[in-house]
Design a protein around this motif. Structure first.
Motif, PDB file in Angstrom:
ATOM      1  N   TRP A 333       0.817  -1.211   0.000  1.00 17.27           N
ATOM      2  CA  TRP A 333       0.000   0.000   0.000  1.00 17.27           C
ATOM      3  C   TRP A 333       0.856   1.270   0.000  1.00 17.27           C
ATOM      4  O   TRP A 333       0.428   2.324  -0.485  1.00 17.27           O
ATOM      5  N   GLU A 334       2.078   1.203   0.517  1.00 14.65           N
ATOM      6  CA  GLU A 334       2.943   2.376   0.538  1.00 14.65           C
ATOM      7  C   GLU A 334       3.339   2.797  -0.882  1.00 14.65           C
ATOM      8  O   GLU A 334       3.527   3.974  -1.163  1.00 14.65           O
ATOM      9  N   TYR A 335       3.473   1.808  -1.777  1.00 15.73           N
ATOM     10  CA  TYR A 335       3.763   2.123  -3.183  1.00 15.73           C
ATOM     11  C   TYR A 335       2.585   2.863  -3.810  1.00 15.73           C
ATOM     12  O   TYR A 335       2.759   3.890  -4.469  1.00 15.73           O
ATOM     13  N   PHE A 336       1.362   2.362  -3.581  1.00 18.08           N
ATOM     14  CA  PHE A 336       0.186   3.026  -4.117  1.00 18.08           C
ATOM     15  C   PHE A 336      -0.016   4.389  -3.474  1.00 18.08           C
ATOM     16  O   PHE A 336      -0.459   5.337  -4.111  1.00 18.08           O
ATOM     17  N   TYR A 337       0.321   4.485  -2.196  1.00 13.82           N
ATOM     18  CA  TYR A 337       0.247   5.770  -1.495  1.00 13.82           C
ATOM     19  C   TYR A 337       1.141   6.807  -2.175  1.00 13.82           C
ATOM     20  O   TYR A 337       0.737   7.950  -2.407  1.00 13.82           O
ATOM     21  N   SER A 338       2.360   6.397  -2.521  1.00 10.80           N
ATOM     22  CA  SER A 338       3.289   7.332  -3.167  1.00 10.80           C
ATOM     23  C   SER A 338       2.786   7.749  -4.550  1.00 10.80           C
ATOM     24  O   SER A 338       2.992   8.890  -4.971  1.00 10.80           O
ATOM     25  N   LEU A 339       2.110   6.839  -5.251  1.00  9.27           N
ATOM     26  CA  LEU A 339       1.582   7.173  -6.576  1.00  9.27           C
ATOM     27  C   LEU A 339       0.397   8.116  -6.501  1.00  9.27           C
ATOM     28  O   LEU A 339       0.217   8.981  -7.352  1.00  9.27           O
ATOM     29  N   LEU A 340      -0.402   7.960  -5.483  1.00  8.12           N
ATOM     30  CA  LEU A 340      -1.641   8.721  -5.381  1.00  8.12           C
ATOM     31  C   LEU A 340      -1.484  10.079  -4.721  1.00  8.12           C
ATOM     32  O   LEU A 340      -2.154  11.039  -5.112  1.00  8.12           O
TER      33      LEU A 340
END
Length: 385
Positions: A333-340
């Protein structure tokens, strides 16, 4: 120099170091030169006339074709003039001096200017240099706060709130995706969403991006509040060199609201779709997930169908196949957090640089799931001999 008597011509004449312009009439180049030198108290010997717009020297041969009311520059020996670029260079150099001098010089030029393009350039220059950029509080610059709620007492506070509002809107879009999940899958999705919310709250929704008082590494502007367009998603920089300082005046503050925090890699709808697909496929035994096939994800009501980038027809099937073959793994989720939500995947762009076409970019397949550490194998104990 003057051998032929020509028709009387009236020109607007200025000296190189003066912003003042005077009307001068003459029947020859020499007569204009003589009268100009008298007006500006300059020596005739070694002096010459040239066109303001491009620096072309005005000679007796050129004089008959000189348009009436042309603007000329009077140069003394050793002086040069390259046209508009010379004026631009003068103004830029004056920014390091007292600002009042820049404003006064521009006003004098604007007062006698008739060409629409140059009027606009001078008006824009005045608009830029005469702003109250250093002011921060409502008391220091009341016009800046017109139309804003009374709770906003300083510029940085309002712009921080503006950035937080944009990030919160992305969070709401992510949250809306939970509606397409079944009860059990929704529980896991909301757990991950809760982790994102907690991270955002601790970062104050990344409002520092618009706050000129924030640390250099956490803001997108200079200490004075200047923002530069970072260019379209498919370019490294802005070819038009767009820039703005929303701290300068109310008009700039309003115009800044049209600038976009654009998702680069990939569009927000694609990130959400992959995030949702991964959440569903990690729990294949649970019911209520949206059906996935080789063509599309069937959107529920409220799903973003017309966002920055069209839905891909290959990302989700590839992701689904990878999960089915490798077994369920935890979504990173941290990867998606950085993208969003972070500047890792957000570019601040002028509205003219905000492309709404397909980005044709995908998430990094190697970062969608957390890597699982393989347990170390224990070596068999050696038998004592």
């Amino acid at each position: 120099m003057c051998a032929v008597v020509s028709q009387l011509k009236t020109v607007r004449l200025r000296a190189l170091r003066s912003a003042q312009k005077f009307g001068v009439a003459g029947r020859s180049c020499q007569e204009l030169l003589r009268k100009g030198c008298l007006r500006f108290q300059l020596p005739v010997q070694g002096s010459r006339l040239c066109l303001y717009e491009d620096g072309t020297e005005v000679t007796e041969d050129y004089f008959p074709g000189l348009p009436d009311d042309a603007e000329l520059v009077l140069l003394t020996e050793g002086q040069t003039w390259q046209g508009y670029v010379s004026d631009i260079s003068r103004f830029l150099s004056m920014f390091h001096e007292a600002q009042a001098g820049v404003i006064e010089a521009a006003r004098q030029l604007l007062s006698g200017e008739r060409a629409p393009l140059r009027q606009k350039l001078l008006a824009d220059l005045l608009h830029t240099v005469s702003q109250n950029i250093e002011a921060e509080t409502r008391a220091q610059d009341p016009p800046w706060f017109e139309g804003l709620e009374s709770r906003f007492r300083n510029k940085s506070g309002y712009l921080r709130y503006s950035c937080e509002s944009r990030i919160r809107s992305y969070l709401r879009e992510v949250s809306s995706c939970s509606r397409v999940l079944g009860a059990e899958a929704r529980e896991e999705y909301l757990r991950i969403l809760g982790a994102m919310c907690q991270r955002l709250r601790s970062a104050q929704y990344n409002g520092s991006y618009f706050d000129r008082g924030a640390e250099a590494g956490s803001r997108l502007c200079t200490r004075e509040g200047w923002f530069s367009c970072q260019g379209p998603f498919d370019l490294d920089s802005c070819a038009s060199k767009h820039s703005i300082n929303p701290y300068s005046n109310r008009e700039s503050r309003v115009l800044f609201s049209t600038w976009n925090l654009d998702h680069i890699h990939p569009g927000l709808s694609v990130v959400l779709k992959q995030f949702h697909a991964a959440a569903c496929l990690l729990f294949p035994s649970r019911v209520g997930c949206v059906h996935l096939d080789s063509a599309h994800v069937t959107p529920a009501r409220g799903w973003m169908t017309g966002d920055r980038i069209e839905k891909k027809r290959t990302i989700v099937p590839t992701l689904a196949e990878a999960i089915q073959e490798q077994g369920g793994r935890e979504v990173d989720w941290e990867y998606f957090y950085s993208l969003l939500f972070t500047s890792e995947n957000l570019k601040l762009v002028h509205i003219a640089c905000h492309k709404k076409t397909t980005h044709k970019l995908e998430c990094d397949p190697g970062r969608i799931y957390r890597s699982q550490k393989r347990p170390k194998r224990r070596r068999p104990a050696r038998k004592c001999q």
